[in-house]
Design a protein around this motif. Structure first.
Motif, PDB file in Angstrom:
ATOM      1  N   SER A  64       4.809 -34.955   8.863  1.00 21.78           N
ATOM      2  CA  SER A  64       4.985 -33.521   9.103  1.00 21.78           C
ATOM      3  C   SER A  64       4.761 -33.105  10.558  1.00 21.78           C
ATOM      4  CB  SER A  64       4.023 -32.716   8.216  1.00 21.78           C
ATOM      5  OG  SER A  64       4.348 -32.833   6.853  1.00 21.78           O
ATOM      6  N   LEU A  65       3.844 -33.765  11.256  1.00 23.97           N
ATOM      7  CA  LEU A  65       3.421 -33.298  12.571  1.00 23.97           C
ATOM      8  C   LEU A  65       3.953 -34.131  13.733  1.00 23.97           C
ATOM      9  CD1 LEU A  65      -0.341 -32.505  11.806  1.00 23.97           C
ATOM     10  CD2 LEU A  65       1.608 -30.932  11.735  1.00 23.97           C
TER      11      LEU A  65
ATOM     12  N   ALA B 129       8.275 -27.731  12.490  1.00 24.47           N
ATOM     13  CA  ALA B 129       8.056 -26.375  11.977  1.00 24.47           C
ATOM     14  C   ALA B 129       8.884 -26.087  10.736  1.00 24.47           C
ATOM     15  CB  ALA B 129       8.367 -25.344  13.062  1.00 24.47           C
ATOM     16  N   ASP B 130      10.112 -26.612  10.688  1.00 24.76           N
ATOM     17  CA  ASP B 130      10.985 -26.315   9.561  1.00 24.76           C
ATOM     18  C   ASP B 130      10.640 -27.110   8.309  1.00 24.76           C
ATOM     19  OD1 ASP B 130      11.717 -28.584  10.922  1.00 24.76           O
ATOM     20  OD2 ASP B 130      13.854 -28.152  10.945  1.00 24.76           O
TER      21      ASP B 130
ATOM     22  N   VAL C 256      15.565 -25.241  22.841  1.00 30.55           N
ATOM     23  CA  VAL C 256      14.307 -25.095  22.103  1.00 30.55           C
ATOM     24  C   VAL C 256      13.472 -26.336  22.393  1.00 30.55           C
ATOM     25  CG1 VAL C 256      13.216 -24.996  19.833  1.00 30.55           C
ATOM     26  CG2 VAL C 256      15.287 -23.665  20.269  1.00 30.55           C
ATOM     27  N   VAL C 257      12.330 -26.137  23.024  1.00 30.69           N
ATOM     28  CA  VAL C 257      11.413 -27.240  23.308  1.00 30.69           C
ATOM     29  C   VAL C 257      10.356 -27.249  22.212  1.00 30.69           C
ATOM     30  CG1 VAL C 257       9.795 -28.265  24.946  1.00 30.69           C
ATOM     31  CG2 VAL C 257      11.805 -27.020  25.787  1.00 30.69           C
ATOM     32  N   ARG C 258      10.450 -28.241  21.352  1.00 30.98           N
ATOM     33  CA  ARG C 258       9.488 -28.364  20.258  1.00 30.98           C
ATOM     34  C   ARG C 258       8.385 -29.343  20.663  1.00 30.98           C
ATOM     35  NH1 ARG C 258      11.924 -28.711  14.207  1.00 30.98           N
ATOM     36  NH2 ARG C 258      12.292 -26.486  13.899  1.00 30.98           N
TER      37      ARG C 258
ATOM     38  N   TYR D 236       3.062 -19.149   9.874  1.00 33.19           N
ATOM     39  CA  TYR D 236       3.302 -19.277  11.306  1.00 33.19           C
ATOM     40  C   TYR D 236       4.546 -20.122  11.566  1.00 33.19           C
ATOM     41  CZ  TYR D 236       2.345 -19.805  16.279  1.00 33.19           C
ATOM     42  OH  TYR D 236       2.439 -19.775  17.652  1.00 33.19           O
ATOM     43  N   MET D 237       4.667 -21.210  10.819  1.00 32.77           N
ATOM     44  CA  MET D 237       5.816 -22.089  11.012  1.00 32.77           C
ATOM     45  C   MET D 237       7.117 -21.393  10.597  1.00 32.77           C
ATOM     46  SD  MET D 237       4.281 -24.619  12.275  1.00 32.77           S
ATOM     47  CE  MET D 237       2.692 -25.460  12.301  1.00 32.77           C
TER      48      MET D 237
END
Length: 244
Positions: A224-225, A99-100, A126-128, A106-107
């Motif tokens: 990125s993902l 996200a960062d 924080v569960v990413r 949204y991110m």
């Protein structure tokens, strides 16, 4: 443990509630329909009173940049203030891998939410998670222009919602763990996943691998993902999910 699950009636939240209850925890599934509105603050103090942990898997009803930022910052602010007053020891929030590093509204809102949690003084996890198998069709719909689905050909590691729920439940029942990442068991290609998912549904739209195609309005890099380092891996493969 007494655990409050904000968004406890949604896709992930309902599964988290079921898993935690099966393990013997006292769980409150909190949602606006049950009188707990984290945006207005209504019912929040009563909901978290006596809780050992609060799990936030709620989501914004609007993905417009200003709306989603308002939702996550306002909702999280009300939760953290009430938790501090009630002596809650552990705040768990579901977020997004990478996200960062993605310049999209949204991110940015999820990163702002994470920052509030980090700075709260309450023990946090924080569960990413990577993108859910269940959302691939919606991603295709949002990436369709003139009947053609344009998807960047980057690394993609989709995960089952059930695997995410299991990870969130495990984290919630433990001690604050900082940032934990959860991804699917296979690293694939974003465009190939979308192409295969549509084909499995009999959807004849053409999927084009387009490096310039935006995702949530942002252009993606190769990584990125997907997790940059070690991550917890789910058990459900993409093939199992798409043919279920």
């Amino acid at each position: 443990m007494r655990i409050v699950v904000i968004g406890g009636t949604g896709r992930i939240g309902s599964q988290v509630v079921e898993l935690l209850r099966a393990e013997g925890h006292d769980v409150l599934a909190a949602s606006p329909s049950g009188g707990v509105d984290t945006v207005s603050g209504e019912g929040v103090a009563d909901a978290v009173a006596g809780a050992d942990a609060v799990v936030d898997v709620s989501n914004s009803p609007s993905f417009a940049d200003d709306d989603v930022l308002h939702f996550f910052t306002t909702s999280t602010g009300h939760l953290l203030a009430a938790e501090a007053a009630a002596g809650v020891r552990h705040h768990v929030v579901l977020s997004i891998v990478g996200a960062d590093g993605i310049d999209a509204g949204y991110m940015r809102a999820k990163v702002a939410q994470e920052r509030l949690v980090h700075e709260s003084g309450i023990g946090w996890s924080v569960v990413r998670a990577t993108q859910f198998h269940e959302f691939v069709a919606a991603i295709a719909d949002g990436s369709t222009v003139d009947g053609v689905v344009r998807i960047p050909p980057v690394a993609f590691q989709p995960v089952a919602a059930a695997d995410v729920a299991r990870a969130v439940a495990d984290v919630a029942a433990g001690e604050p763990a900082g940032t934990v990442e959860i991804a699917g068991p296979e690293r694939l290609r974003f465009d190939e996943v979308v192409r295969d998912a549509l084909a499995a549904r009999g959807d004849t739209r053409t999927v084009v691998a387009d490096p310039a195609a935006p995702y949530f309005g942002a252009v993606l890099d190769e990584g990125s993902l997907v997790p940059a380092g070690d991550a917890r891996l789910g058990t459900v493969t993409f093939a199992q999910a798409v043919h279920a």
